[in-house]
Design a protein around this motif. Structure first.
Motif, PDB file in Angstrom:
ATOM      1  N   PHE A   1       0.866  -1.003   0.333  1.00 14.60           N
ATOM      2  CA  PHE A   1      -0.339  -0.025  -0.163  1.00 14.60           C
ATOM      3  C   PHE A   1       1.037   1.470  -0.175  1.00 14.60           C
ATOM      4  O   PHE A   1       1.628   1.323   0.674  1.00 14.60           O
ATOM      5  CB  PHE A   1      -0.936  -0.226   1.220  1.00 14.60           C
ATOM      6  N   SER A   2       1.047   2.435  -1.003  1.00 14.63           N
ATOM      7  CA  SER A   2       0.893   3.545  -0.789  1.00 14.63           C
ATOM      8  C   SER A   2       0.060   4.643  -0.953  1.00 14.63           C
ATOM      9  O   SER A   2      -0.677   4.643  -1.233  1.00 14.63           O
ATOM     10  CB  SER A   2       2.461   3.386  -1.304  1.00 14.63           C
ATOM     11  N   VAL A   3       0.540   6.565  -0.461  1.00 15.97           N
ATOM     12  CA  VAL A   3       0.002   6.709  -0.292  1.00 15.97           C
ATOM     13  C   VAL A   3       0.793   8.366  -1.186  1.00 15.97           C
ATOM     14  O   VAL A   3       1.854   8.502  -0.598  1.00 15.97           O
ATOM     15  CB  VAL A   3      -0.698   8.447   0.826  1.00 15.97           C
ATOM     16  N   LEU A   4      -0.207   8.965  -1.915  1.00 16.79           N
ATOM     17  CA  LEU A   4       0.710   9.977  -2.657  1.00 16.79           C
ATOM     18  C   LEU A   4      -0.760  11.335  -2.040  1.00 16.79           C
ATOM     19  O   LEU A   4      -1.560  11.134  -2.759  1.00 16.79           O
ATOM     20  CB  LEU A   4       0.194   9.934  -3.970  1.00 16.79           C
ATOM     21  N   THR A   5       0.542  12.207  -2.120  1.00 17.82           N
ATOM     22  CA  THR A   5      -0.281  14.015  -1.828  1.00 17.82           C
ATOM     23  C   THR A   5       0.160  14.671  -2.608  1.00 17.82           C
ATOM     24  O   THR A   5      -0.047  15.434  -2.197  1.00 17.82           O
ATOM     25  CB  THR A   5      -0.495  14.137   0.232  1.00 17.82           C
ATOM     26  N   ASP A   6       1.992  14.240  -3.275  1.00 15.65           N
ATOM     27  CA  ASP A   6       2.136  15.286  -4.401  1.00 15.65           C
ATOM     28  C   ASP A   6       2.182  14.571  -5.481  1.00 15.65           C
ATOM     29  O   ASP A   6       3.469  13.551  -5.486  1.00 15.65           O
ATOM     30  CB  ASP A   6       3.649  15.350  -2.763  1.00 15.65           C
ATOM     31  N   GLU A   7       1.829  15.845  -6.384  1.00  9.38           N
ATOM     32  CA  GLU A   7       1.952  14.687  -7.460  1.00  9.38           C
ATOM     33  C   GLU A   7       3.680  14.656  -7.845  1.00  9.38           C
ATOM     34  O   GLU A   7       4.105  14.163  -8.813  1.00  9.38           O
ATOM     35  CB  GLU A   7       1.827  16.422  -8.755  1.00  9.38           C
TER      36      GLU A   7
ATOM     37  N   LEU B   1      -3.477   5.349  -2.991  1.00  8.82           N
ATOM     38  CA  LEU B   1      -4.182   5.771  -2.378  1.00  8.82           C
ATOM     39  C   LEU B   1      -3.758   7.029  -2.834  1.00  8.82           C
ATOM     40  O   LEU B   1      -2.556   7.465  -2.404  1.00  8.82           O
ATOM     41  CB  LEU B   1      -4.548   5.912  -0.602  1.00  8.82           C
ATOM     42  N   CYS B   2      -3.982   8.008  -3.352  1.00  8.56           N
ATOM     43  CA  CYS B   2      -4.509   9.295  -4.323  1.00  8.56           C
ATOM     44  C   CYS B   2      -5.312  10.177  -3.387  1.00  8.56           C
ATOM     45  O   CYS B   2      -5.539  10.665  -3.599  1.00  8.56           O
ATOM     46  CB  CYS B   2      -4.639   9.526  -5.605  1.00  8.56           C
ATOM     47  N   LEU B   3      -4.230  11.096  -2.740  1.00 10.79           N
ATOM     48  CA  LEU B   3      -4.978  12.014  -1.760  1.00 10.79           C
ATOM     49  C   LEU B   3      -4.698  14.030  -1.771  1.00 10.79           C
ATOM     50  O   LEU B   3      -3.415  13.944  -1.465  1.00 10.79           O
ATOM     51  CB  LEU B   3      -5.261  11.970  -0.253  1.00 10.79           C
ATOM     52  N   GLY B   4      -6.191  14.276  -1.962  1.00  9.81           N
ATOM     53  CA  GLY B   4      -5.459  15.621  -2.167  1.00  9.81           C
ATOM     54  C   GLY B   4      -5.976  16.520  -0.460  1.00  9.81           C
ATOM     55  O   GLY B   4      -6.989  15.887   0.385  1.00  9.81           O
ATOM     56  N   VAL B   5      -5.299  17.748  -0.451  1.00 12.68           N
ATOM     57  CA  VAL B   5      -5.101  17.946   1.069  1.00 12.68           C
ATOM     58  C   VAL B   5      -5.593  18.844   0.679  1.00 12.68           C
ATOM     59  O   VAL B   5      -4.897  19.879   0.667  1.00 12.68           O
ATOM     60  CB  VAL B   5      -3.834  17.401   1.812  1.00 12.68           C
ATOM     61  N   ASP B   6      -7.009  19.315   2.055  1.00  7.67           N
ATOM     62  CA  ASP B   6      -6.937  20.613   2.327  1.00  7.67           C
ATOM     63  C   ASP B   6      -6.499  20.965   3.650  1.00  7.67           C
ATOM     64  O   ASP B   6      -6.427  20.581   4.993  1.00  7.67           O
ATOM     65  CB  ASP B   6      -8.971  20.654   2.880  1.00  7.67           C
TER      66      ASP B   6
END
Length: 279
Positions: A7-13, A37-42
């Protein structure tokens, strides 16, 4: 024992390509399924706005996070679309304060979480809570990828930072599939206690445990000749030309580590090789 679910999390393009390059090579090595999981962070402070702000401000921050998530997902799909791996992608938006819940809910069903280095130039504030959420709320081992240097899907020389703690033992158990495949594993003990049950054979019980699993293990007893434990460990990484470090995460409270620093934080800040951690 092997890693069947990664599992990997991406929050920065900007980190998508390098993170997925390492993740896919590890997944290929272990014939594992890779979930991303591709997350846009507010990153605005939930519930707190300057005088005169309105729902328009909230909508703007959410819209920006949605755009980030879409861009990250598109780039991730472009990287993975021609891969022979079994993979899946999910995207969404989260406020910074609620980030851990989304990460932990998915990390707890993985064998290993693969994440970029959370500290360093240009690294977003969300990378640290992502790492901590996977470790503490997800109860899953994490492999931290350095911002510089190469990552081998099958590390040949592995260093274990051993201090007799439960965290270090958890990390060793979780890293067994990698340790068994390595050509050399060095158990590093720094300034072992002069009084205690293992004073005459520091690291001995761990080496027996590992050898019974077929691990080629050696014990290195070092003195703390530098101001910080992490400095000694990093120097030994260079001396033995290690491909990976295995260590327990956060022997002190996370608050104390954040305020005063500690071996975990300093190792992650200075990492030039992947760091495998568990708590």
């Amino acid at each position: 024992m092997t890693y069947n679910s990664l599992f990997s999390v991406l929050t920065d393009e900007s980190l998508v390509e390098e993170t997925l390059a390492h993740a896919t090579s590890i997944a290929t090595r272990h014939d594992a399924h890779l979930d991303v999981l591709c997350l846009g962070v507010d990153r605005s402070q939930s519930g707190y706005y300057y005088s005169g702000a309105s729902a328009i401000v909230l909508q703007e921050t959410i819209a920006r996070a949605q755009q980030e998530a879409a861009a990250i997902e598109a780039k991730a799909r472009a990287v993975l679309k021609n891969s022979a791996l079994r993979w899946g992608i999910e995207s969404g938006v989260s406020q910074l304060a609620d980030l851990g819940r989304h990460v932990a809910a998915r990390a707890r069903f993985a064998d290993l979480v693969i994440l970029p280095q959370p500290y360093g130039k240009g690294r977003g504030a969300e990378l640290e809570p992502v790492t901590e959420s996977a470790l503490f709320e997800g109860h899953t081992p994490v492999l931290i990828l350095p911002s510089e240097g190469e990552t081998s899907p099958a590390p040949n020389r592995i260093m274990i930072g051993w201090n007799e703690s439960n965290e270090a033992l958890s990390a060793v158990r979780a890293a067994l599939p990698l340790l068994k495949q390595a050509d050399a594993v060095h158990v590093v003990v720094i300034d072992p206690p002069t009084h205690g049950p293992n004073r005459s054979d520091p690291g001995g019980l761990l080496s027996h445990f590992l050898s019974r699993h077929g691990v080629k293990v050696e014990i290195d007893v070092l003195s703390k000749t530098l101001p910080r434990i992490s400095d000694v460990l990093q120097r030994h990484v260079r001396d033995m030309d290690a491909d990976m470090v295995v260590m327990g995460a956060y022997g002190h409270s996370r608050f104390r580590e954040a305020i005063f620093g500690g071996a975990t934080r300093y190792m992650l800040e200075q990492a030039t090789v992947p760091v495998f951690m568990a708590h």
